[in-house]
Design a protein around this motif. Structure first.
Motif, PDB file in Angstrom:
ATOM      1  N   PRO A 243      30.328  60.527  64.517  1.00  8.67           N
ATOM      2  CA  PRO A 243      28.888  60.027  65.569  1.00  8.67           C
ATOM      3  C   PRO A 243      27.924  60.939  65.601  1.00  8.67           C
ATOM      4  N   ALA A 244      26.652  60.400  65.113  1.00 11.41           N
ATOM      5  CA  ALA A 244      25.510  61.162  64.858  1.00 11.41           C
ATOM      6  C   ALA A 244      25.171  61.941  66.153  1.00 11.41           C
ATOM      7  N   PRO A 245      25.108  60.956  67.362  1.00  9.91           N
ATOM      8  CA  PRO A 245      24.417  61.609  68.611  1.00  9.91           C
ATOM      9  C   PRO A 245      25.333  62.725  69.246  1.00  9.91           C
ATOM     10  N   ASN A 246      26.676  62.573  69.081  1.00 12.88           N
ATOM     11  CA  ASN A 246      27.654  63.562  69.684  1.00 12.88           C
ATOM     12  C   ASN A 246      27.528  64.634  68.871  1.00 12.88           C
ATOM     13  N   ASN A 247      27.380  64.778  67.367  1.00 16.77           N
ATOM     14  CA  ASN A 247      27.422  66.102  66.616  1.00 16.77           C
ATOM     15  C   ASN A 247      26.042  66.596  66.756  1.00 16.77           C
ATOM     16  N   ALA A 248      24.932  65.697  67.033  1.00 16.98           N
ATOM     17  CA  ALA A 248      23.743  66.436  67.371  1.00 16.98           C
ATOM     18  C   ALA A 248      23.454  67.016  68.403  1.00 16.98           C
ATOM     19  N   ALA A 249      24.081  66.598  69.530  1.00 16.44           N
ATOM     20  CA  ALA A 249      24.033  67.096  71.002  1.00 16.44           C
ATOM     21  C   ALA A 249      24.870  68.400  70.805  1.00 16.44           C
ATOM     22  N   LYS A 250      25.874  68.503  70.210  1.00 17.60           N
ATOM     23  CA  LYS A 250      26.899  69.740  69.738  1.00 17.60           C
ATOM     24  C   LYS A 250      25.963  70.763  69.305  1.00 17.60           C
ATOM     25  N   THR A 251      25.399  70.376  68.238  1.00  9.23           N
ATOM     26  CA  THR A 251      24.623  71.293  67.356  1.00  9.23           C
ATOM     27  C   THR A 251      23.586  71.743  68.250  1.00  9.23           C
ATOM     28  N   LEU A 252      22.799  70.836  69.096  1.00 10.01           N
ATOM     29  CA  LEU A 252      21.624  71.392  69.972  1.00 10.01           C
ATOM     30  C   LEU A 252      22.253  72.593  70.777  1.00 10.01           C
ATOM     31  N   VAL A 253      23.352  72.337  71.528  1.00  5.71           N
ATOM     32  CA  VAL A 253      23.808  73.197  72.493  1.00  5.71           C
ATOM     33  C   VAL A 253      24.318  74.689  71.753  1.00  5.71           C
ATOM     34  N   ALA A 254      24.705  74.518  70.681  1.00  2.00           N
ATOM     35  CA  ALA A 254      25.051  75.657  69.785  1.00  2.00           C
ATOM     36  C   ALA A 254      23.919  76.654  69.349  1.00  2.00           C
ATOM     37  N   MET A 255      22.896  75.695  68.860  1.00  3.25           N
ATOM     38  CA  MET A 255      21.565  76.365  68.844  1.00  3.25           C
ATOM     39  C   MET A 255      21.063  77.098  70.066  1.00  3.25           C
ATOM     40  N   GLY A 256      21.020  76.466  71.013  1.00  4.63           N
ATOM     41  CA  GLY A 256      20.468  76.958  72.386  1.00  4.63           C
ATOM     42  C   GLY A 256      21.270  78.321  72.891  1.00  4.63           C
ATOM     43  N   SER A 257      22.703  78.375  72.556  1.00  2.00           N
ATOM     44  CA  SER A 257      23.470  79.282  72.916  1.00  2.00           C
ATOM     45  C   SER A 257      23.031  80.640  72.033  1.00  2.00           C
TER      46      SER A 257
END
Length: 607
Positions: A243-257
């Motif tokens: 699921p693209a939105p879920n994967n994108a959201a997790k990637t965004l949080v990982a990048m921010g961290s």
């Protein structure tokens, strides 16, 4: 050329292979975060460059300023996470602004980001090239050439497809992150174990003469340049596996961290080591030297930093084509940006980005450092508009938990606006271009959409008047001589309308006219020949006047005028430059200036 294309780009992929071109979170984190993560190399330094104008005592302010940058980062990450789920088809700030604030704010956000991604490529590659030529001074005079080679290399990788570029470019990004974790970890360990003297820095809270709120806000705005690239993931959601939105959201949080940890670590070490910015040595370089000395680890960190600065350009290649697709679907930029290439990537967007970046590198001779403020303000305009658009969305829709979401976006919008304002106030001489190119972009986009709307209205069957019936054809064949090419065209014309053919010859001399008519009557006695003597040696003018006359008479009987142009095609392409291309000029003129049907009948030469 076809073989070279296959070698560089690879074999074409079927449309059914599109799902295979989606990327995982691990690869996406690397290729979409490279811009944001690379800014760790210069973001903390930008804070110190402002504070050093007061005194070295003011360096302790980098800690609260760094905390302020992290607060803004948190607000942006939370906001763009909401944008990902609210607009799962991508588009980021452009789509949010357009749907919640209107067409013009949307164009401002979209136009800013398009220009910003071009600047991302030019600035990142130039910065990485500078890092390489600093290590090897003999290469300095070749800065522009080296930068262009890097752009072409990254372009070819992206033309090969998202998955291939992600696979290759992921390793250097993770190596850079690993190198900085080692640097920060070893640095903190040395501080904790007492190997770093506390005398190198002044205590937090030390009074500083000459400090002001304006200076602090200016330093904060400069440090916020480390947040460029945060929006890229929200633009590139379609590139993720489902699921693209879920994967994108997790990637965004990982990048921010990751960005928060690296940024905070570099700011803290720079403060504790008492690092002062120098023209010839970066802050990261000074920290690495004090931590490890000039050994293998020092050069490892310098090498990975140079590499990540170059690869930061890949964020532009990942986000620009998808943002361009959204703008093109809304008819604001040419439709060619919606077309997928052989490898299922939006190749027109990739090529356009590369060309514009190379033009910038050449224009500024590879010295694009004074474009960084323009590059940063180009991000904070969409940041501000996206946050404001989400505020309007929550107030209008009032979903569950909307108050918390509204507070997050309001905080982000306020801070982003302050940063944007500070860039205009403190670096106006470097960012005033924005006030010119944004209105120009809006004007051009408006005209493009106006054109597409007008074309659609005229082509739509339900709105257009039905065309007049065609009772027959009057065929005009311009002839330059008695040749196989002319004979081939006449045979084609006879197959369409054997009784309505007019051959037209345009001689420049009366003697030539008489001679040609005699030859014609012997060769094609059944085809009417009209000679149009041209004392001014123009072929197109008398020909078009004659066509207009025939068209007026034919129109009275609902007859269509068709111009059949003979053209011989040389066996080799370069042979074309040896011929005058009269048929090409006639065809071009008639297509754009006359309401006639133009047909070219080719005659292929064999040697």
């Amino acid at each position: 050329m076809s073989m070279l294309k296959r070698l560089l780009i690879g074999r074409p992929l079927k449309s059914t292979a599109l799902g295979e071109q989606k990327i995982t979170k691990t690869k996406a984190l690397a290729i979409l975060s490279s811009d944001a993560l690379s800014s760790v190399a210069y973001g903390p330094e930008q804070i110190l460059l402002v504070l050093v104008t007061i005194s070295a005592t003011a360096f302790w302010y980098s800690i609260p300023i760094g905390i302020g940058v992290l607060i803004l980062l948190t607000a942006l990450i939370l906001s763009y996470r909401q944008i990902i789920f609210a607009y799962p088809h991508g588009g980021g700030a452009y789509v949010v602004s357009k749907e919640n604030l209107g067409m013009y704010p949307g164009l401002i956000a979209g136009g800013s980001l398009l220009v910003d991604y071009i600047l991302t490529v030019a600035v990142s590659v130039s910065a990485g090239t500078d890092a390489i030529t600093s290590a090897f001074p003999s290469l300095h005079e070749h800065n522009v050439t080296i930068a262009i080679v890097f752009v072409l290399f990254i372009t070819i990788l992206n033309l090969r497809g998202v998955t291939e570029s992600a696979t290759i470019l992921a390793y250097p990004v993770y190596i850079f992150v690993f190198a900085l974790f080692i640097l920060i970890g070893v640095g903190i360990y040395q501080i904790v174990t007492g190997h770093v003297s506390p005398a190198l820095h002044v205590p937090i809270g030390t009074p500083v003469t000459g400090i002001s709120l304006f200076i602090l806000l200016r330093a904060f705005a400069s440090g916020s340049s480390a947040l460029t690239g945060v929006e890229a993931i929200s633009n590139a959601i379609p590139n993720f596996k489902d699921p693209a939105p879920n994967n994108a959201a997790k990637t965004l949080v990982a990048m921010g961290s990751l960005l928060a940890i690296l940024f905070a670590g570099i700011v803290f070490l720079a403060y504790y080591y008492g690092i002062a910015p120098k023209n010839e040595v970066t802050v990261v370089s000074q920290i690495a030297e004090q931590t490890f000395g000039r050994n293998v680890m020092y050069y490892f960190i310098q090498g990975t930093t140079a590499l990540i600065l170059i690869l930061a350009a890949n964020t532009g290649y990942s986000a620009f084509p998808l943002l361009a697709v959204n703008l093109a679907k809304d008819k604001f930029i040419p439709r060619m940006f919606t077309m997928r290439g052989d490898r299922l990537g939006y190749s027109n967007g990739i090529i356009f980005l590369a060309v514009m970046s190379i033009i910038l590198i050449i224009a500024f001779e590879g010295k694009t450092e004074h474009l960084i403020p323009l590059y940063a303000v180009g991000v904070f305009i969409p940041f501000t508009l996206a946050q404001t658009g989400m505020m309007v969305k929550w107030i209008r829709e009032k979903p569950k938990g909307w108050v918390t979401k509204l507070i997050i976006n309001s905080t982000g919008a306020a801070i982003s606006f302050i940063v944007m304002l500070m860039f205009f106030l403190t670096k106006f001489t470097q960012v005033w271009y924005v006030l010119i190119f944004l209105p120009l972009i809006i004007a051009v986009c408006y005209q493009i959409k106006k054109h597409y709307d007008a074309v659609g209205e005229q082509l739509r069957i339900t709105t257009c008047e039905p065309p007049a019936p065609i009772e027959g054809n009057v065929i005009i064949v311009p002839v330059a001589g008695i040749t196989h090419a002319v004979e081939n065209s006449l045979n084609y014309a006879k197959s369409l309308s054997p009784h309505q053919i007019i051959a037209v010859h345009v001689p420049f001399e009366r003697e030539d006219e008489i001679i040609f008519e005699e030859k014609w009557n012997k060769w094609q006695p059944d085809v009417r020949l009209v000679s149009l003597h041209s004392p001014y040696r123009s072929i197109i003018t008398p020909l078009t006047k004659f066509i207009d006359t025939v068209q007026r008479k034919a129109g009275e009987s609902n007859y269509q005028v068709t111009v059949i142009i003979p053209q011989f095609i040389p066996k080799k392409g370069w042979h074309n430059i040896l011929h005058n291309q009269s048929s090409l000029f006639i065809r071009t003129h008639l297509l754009f200036n006359r309401n006639v049907i133009v047909t070219t009948v080719p005659y292929h030469l064999k040697k």
